[in-house]
Design a protein around this motif. Sequence first.
Motif, PDB file in Angstrom:
ATOM      1  N   THR A  65      80.595 -17.159  59.000  1.00 23.08           N
ATOM      2  CA  THR A  65      79.774 -16.812  58.219  1.00 23.08           C
ATOM      3  C   THR A  65      79.323 -15.366  58.387  1.00 23.08           C
ATOM      4  N   ALA A  66      79.498 -14.848  59.720  1.00 22.89           N
ATOM      5  CA  ALA A  66      79.067 -13.322  59.813  1.00 22.89           C
ATOM      6  C   ALA A  66      80.099 -12.602  59.331  1.00 22.89           C
ATOM      7  N   TRP A  67      81.207 -12.793  59.518  1.00 20.26           N
ATOM      8  CA  TRP A  67      82.466 -12.130  59.009  1.00 20.26           C
ATOM      9  C   TRP A  67      82.466 -12.095  57.572  1.00 20.26           C
ATOM     10  N   ALA A  68      81.733 -13.069  56.969  1.00 23.20           N
ATOM     11  CA  ALA A  68      81.819 -12.943  55.451  1.00 23.20           C
ATOM     12  C   ALA A  68      80.889 -12.024  54.921  1.00 23.20           C
ATOM     13  N   LEU A  69      79.854 -11.427  55.862  1.00 19.33           N
ATOM     14  CA  LEU A  69      79.030 -10.457  55.254  1.00 19.33           C
ATOM     15  C   LEU A  69      79.664  -9.164  55.411  1.00 19.33           C
ATOM     16  N   VAL A  70      80.750  -8.811  55.989  1.00 23.07           N
ATOM     17  CA  VAL A  70      81.387  -7.507  55.845  1.00 23.07           C
ATOM     18  C   VAL A  70      82.463  -7.670  54.794  1.00 23.07           C
ATOM     19  N   ALA A  71      82.460  -8.471  53.508  1.00 18.61           N
ATOM     20  CA  ALA A  71      83.453  -8.564  52.601  1.00 18.61           C
ATOM     21  C   ALA A  71      82.981  -7.249  51.746  1.00 18.61           C
ATOM     22  N   ASP A  72      83.993  -6.592  51.058  1.00 14.17           N
ATOM     23  CA  ASP A  72      83.813  -5.457  50.357  1.00 14.17           C
ATOM     24  C   ASP A  72      83.118  -5.936  48.827  1.00 14.17           C
ATOM     25  N   ASP A  73      81.934  -5.622  48.727  1.00 13.09           N
ATOM     26  CA  ASP A  73      81.220  -5.914  47.701  1.00 13.09           C
ATOM     27  C   ASP A  73      80.302  -4.522  47.025  1.00 13.09           C
ATOM     28  N   PRO A  74      80.215  -4.226  46.039  1.00 10.59           N
ATOM     29  CA  PRO A  74      79.651  -3.021  45.552  1.00 10.59           C
ATOM     30  C   PRO A  74      78.315  -2.973  45.744  1.00 10.59           C
ATOM     31  N   GLY A  75      77.729  -3.964  45.813  1.00 13.96           N
ATOM     32  CA  GLY A  75      76.119  -3.859  46.000  1.00 13.96           C
ATOM     33  C   GLY A  75      75.659  -3.949  47.258  1.00 13.96           C
ATOM     34  N   VAL A  76      76.690  -3.990  48.106  1.00 12.21           N
ATOM     35  CA  VAL A  76      76.440  -3.862  49.644  1.00 12.21           C
ATOM     36  C   VAL A  76      75.928  -2.447  49.899  1.00 12.21           C
ATOM     37  N   ALA A 102      79.587  -2.056  57.311  1.00  8.99           N
ATOM     38  CA  ALA A 102      80.078  -3.278  57.787  1.00  8.99           C
ATOM     39  C   ALA A 102      79.815  -3.666  58.979  1.00  8.99           C
ATOM     40  N   ALA A 103      80.036  -2.353  59.960  1.00  4.77           N
ATOM     41  CA  ALA A 103      79.693  -2.723  61.350  1.00  4.77           C
ATOM     42  C   ALA A 103      78.326  -2.746  61.685  1.00  4.77           C
ATOM     43  N   ALA A 104      77.341  -2.091  60.714  1.00  2.00           N
ATOM     44  CA  ALA A 104      75.842  -2.566  60.911  1.00  2.00           C
ATOM     45  C   ALA A 104      75.409  -3.956  60.586  1.00  2.00           C
TER      46      ALA A 104
END
Length: 573
Positions: free
Chosen positions: A94-105, A19-21
């Motif tokens: 939008t940027a913060w949405a990228l750090v949502a918990d997602d198994p494919g992440v 998430a940080a990256a």
Amino acid sequence: MMRTWQITSVTDAARARIAAARLAAAFGVAPLERTRLATALSGRLRQCLTKGGTWRLTLETADGLLRADVTPALAAGEPPWQVAVDCPEPADATAWALVADDPGVLAEALLGADEDTGLVLDRLAEQEELVAFHREELHQTNQGVLALHAELDAAGRAQREAFAAERAARQEAESARRRLRFLADASAVLTASLNHEEIVRRLPELLVPEYAGTVDVWLFEDGDDDRHPSVPHPAAAVTAARTGRPQYAADHPGGLSGVDDQPPSALHPRRPLLCVPLPTRRAPLGVLTLTPPGERWDPDDAVMLIELTRRASTALDNARRYEHNRDIAETLQRALLTELPTTPGLRLAARYLPATYGLNIGGDWYDAFRQPDGSLITVIGDVTGHGLHAAVMMSQLRTALRAYAVDGGSPGVLLTRLHTFLHHLQPDLYATAVIARFQPGEPVLTWAAAGHPPPVLRDPDGRVRTLDAKPGAMLGIPLRQEIADHTVPLAPGSTLALYTDGLVERRAHGIDPGIARLAAALGAFRTEELDTDLDASAERILDPMLSDSERDDDVCLLLSHIDSRTGAVTVGA
């Protein structure tokens, strides 16, 4: 904006790191900085998991920074760990949405991490190339610096060698100038003297201690053709005398130019000897034997000593020739000087002293004789020139004067005839003279002078006067002249002094002060002293007149004194 994660396991830690990256990438953080952030955060989370418990990771954007804080979830007292990077792009939802918990992440994050790693590796490769380039430049620079140092060192050595060579050349030139100056000064000292004993005495004074430890001068006697010394001399000195070549006697080769090496001297086995003949055009005069001022001679000093010996030999040869000629001239002159006649009522005293300095000998004379009429002639004269020629000419004038006096004639007539005789006999030679005539029974003195210092007459009362009536010119000059007679009253107790210029003339003062001194000396006598011992009176006149300087000319003094007790002159046998 801000978001928090609870970290209790490796999975939690991995998701938080991903998430940080991703958040950093969304905010435009550069790959290298993003990788540094992820690496630092992974290391911290690994430490937290090792400690155990629940940890809280908070990501927050504010003031253009993305900041990550790691703190314990339950325990208190441990200081928070924090890391932050600059965010080039503004934060939005939008940027913060990228750090949502997602198994494919996770898979996507791994691929993104590889991309970042690839970028970092590329950057690292660029840096390595740059480092290699700079390393090569540094190496080349070091090689250049080393080469420059080598060149500078070589230049420094060359400069030092040049300075050393220049200094050595300057010292050599100074030594050469010193030797030449010494040679010139020493030569001037030696050639200034015409006394061979003085030259022999001056040689050690000149050479010791700078150029020699000791100096011995061996002069051959006349006729010593075999060069057998009457006293022991080193064998090298005898060899030098016989061969005419310089010899060096020592237990080691001398290496001196023009000098033969010899074994050590039996007389001086521990000291090197340099034996140099004193050469002349005919044969050596002797040998100069020297010991070195130190262990041995400098070759250039030895060359200078040999040259000085040659010049000393020339000076000695000239001095011996002069002394020989002077002795002959003096012997001839003394043989021609008259034995004064004895005359009742008239006392005569004469003194002749040869020069003690220079070549001025042979031209002065005095004479006293009777004429057929009973008159007594006294004369004193001086022929120009010196040496044997002047002595011979003086004897001819003396003989001619006596011959002319046989025919009679006054002092002026006799001088006139002498003038004619000398002019025809020796046109380039001149003379001066004074003739005084004493006639028996007549209280009158008749005298005449030709270019000569005037007679000095002391009256019986002690008064002194100079008989300076107009004299004739020098004898022998190219003009016709009749030399006049002069008369002066002559009372008993009177004293007449005739003299040559050597008695009264000094270069620094002229002749007049000397005549005044002679008059004062003559006036200081009492008449009784002159009556009693005229010879002693003559000595007492000479002593103060000649003691103040060397005589560079002959001296003649002739005193004629009329005895105050008889009252008249009677010429007899």
